[in-house]
Design an enzyme around this catalytic site. Structure first.
Site, PDB file in Angstrom:
ATOM      1  N   ASP A   1       0.786  -1.385  -0.112  1.00  0.00           N
ATOM      2  CA  ASP A   1       0.190   0.046  -0.064  1.00  0.00           C
ATOM      3  C   ASP A   1       0.839   1.356  -0.026  1.00  0.00           C
ATOM      4  O   ASP A   1       2.047   1.141   0.534  1.00  0.00           O
ATOM      5  CB  ASP A   1      -0.864   0.023   1.216  1.00  0.00           C
ATOM      6  CG  ASP A   1      -1.675  -1.307   1.308  1.00  0.00           C
ATOM      7  OD1 ASP A   1      -2.254  -1.722   0.402  1.00  0.00           O
ATOM      8  OD2 ASP A   1      -2.004  -1.574   2.531  1.00  0.00           O
TER       9      ASP A   1
HETATM   10  N1  URA Z   1      -1.226  -5.985   3.992  1.00  0.00           N
HETATM   11  C1  URA Z   1      -1.648  -4.607   4.124  1.00  0.00           C
HETATM   12  O1  URA Z   1      -2.534  -4.310   4.923  1.00  0.00           O
HETATM   13  N2  URA Z   1      -0.798  -3.694   3.278  1.00  0.00           N
HETATM   14  C2  URA Z   1       0.141  -4.016   2.466  1.00  0.00           C
HETATM   15  O2  URA Z   1       0.867  -3.223   1.886  1.00  0.00           O
HETATM   16  C3  URA Z   1       0.564  -5.461   2.584  1.00  0.00           C
HETATM   17  C4  URA Z   1      -0.021  -6.152   3.225  1.00  0.00           C
END
Ligand code: URA
Length: 260
Positions: A117
């Site tokens: 993310d």
């Molecule tokens: N889980 C999440 O919530 N975000 C990420 O970027 C990767 C795994």
């Protein structure tokens, strides 16, 4: 007397499916390459190509959006310590910085495998090897991914147990996962979290479904690849052993396809 046929010189051209050629060239995974072909963006010798077309890598001129594609580029495999505030898609409608801004252009056509993310940091693999990308992004790929999360409260034993057994995310129950509190103070804690799946924002959603806000999230390992002390925003080439380890997953994928 039968007539002599003389000596004929036969040139055998090795033909290859266009989507495979494009993925080998590092343009995209095979599935993504199929989409690009269906969008009518690929030409072979100047003609718009159809899905299923075959090409000779030696003699056909392949182009995407008018730009020539060569399939003999050297594969590169990189690990990036992605900082927060970068997206892992290669283009963004809001013009936010992308992880490719952190990689020199001399690494031709690399793109991230999977995603982190915008507000998550940590280990991200990038490559121009379409076959590897396909193997590692396949839903059946279950390498362990390890995260360090800072949570807005210390989870109860009951919540930890639920996390380990599987959390209901709007009807999808997550596979068994690992969680271990590694540091705590009165109101927050740091947890080491291990999952084997890659659903969108999975760690955040699992924690939030149990009532815990994620204040910080960083991926520190994937399979046998470790972020170690790679500085934030820095990248390095993977070692031969690391590449070999990743390529092991390609073999597993073809075994699984054979078994159906
Ligand atoms: N889980 C999440 O919530 N975000 C990420 O970027 C990767 C795994």
């Amino acid at each position: 007397m039968p007539k002599s046929r003389g000596t004929r010189c036969i040139t055998i051209l090795m033909m290859e499916r266009l989507q495979k050629f494009l993925s080998r060239a590092g343009v995209a995974s095979r599935r993504k390459a199929e989409e690009i072909i269906l969008q009518g963006r690929v030409t072979v010798n100047g003609q718009t190509a159809a899905l299923g077309a075959k090409v000779s890598p030696e003699s056909d001129a392949v182009a995407i959006d008018g730009k020539a594609v060569k399939a003999d580029i050297k594969h590169v495999y990189l690990m990036l310590h992605k900082p927060e505030g970068y997206i892992t898609t290669t283009k963004d409608q809001f013009n936010r910085p992308t992880v490719l801004d952190l990689i020199p252009d001399s690494y031709e056509r690399v793109y991230p495998i999977g995603r982190l993310d915008f507000d998550t940091s940590g280990l991200l693999i990038l490559t121009n090897d379409g076959n590897l990308t396909q193997a590692l992004t396949h839903p059946s790929h279950q390498a362990e991914k390890v995260y360090i999360a800072k949570l807005g409260a210390v989870p109860t034993e009951e919540a930890l147990e639920k996390f380990r057994k599987g959390v209901d995310l709007n009807g999808y129950v997550t596979a068994p996962a690992g969680i271990q509190i590694v540091k705590r103070d009165e109101s927050t804690c740091s947890a080491k979290i291990t999952i084997h799946e890659g659903k969108n924002r999975q760690v955040r959603r699992m924690c939030e479904a149990l009532g815990y806000t994620v204040l910080f999230l960083k991926r520190v390992a994937e399979g046998k690849l470790y972020l170690g002390d790679l500085p934030r925003g820095a990248y390095r080439e993977l070692t031969q052993d690391e590449v070999k380890h990743l390529k092991g997953y390609e073999g597993q994928k073809s075994e699984r396809s054979k078994k159906g």
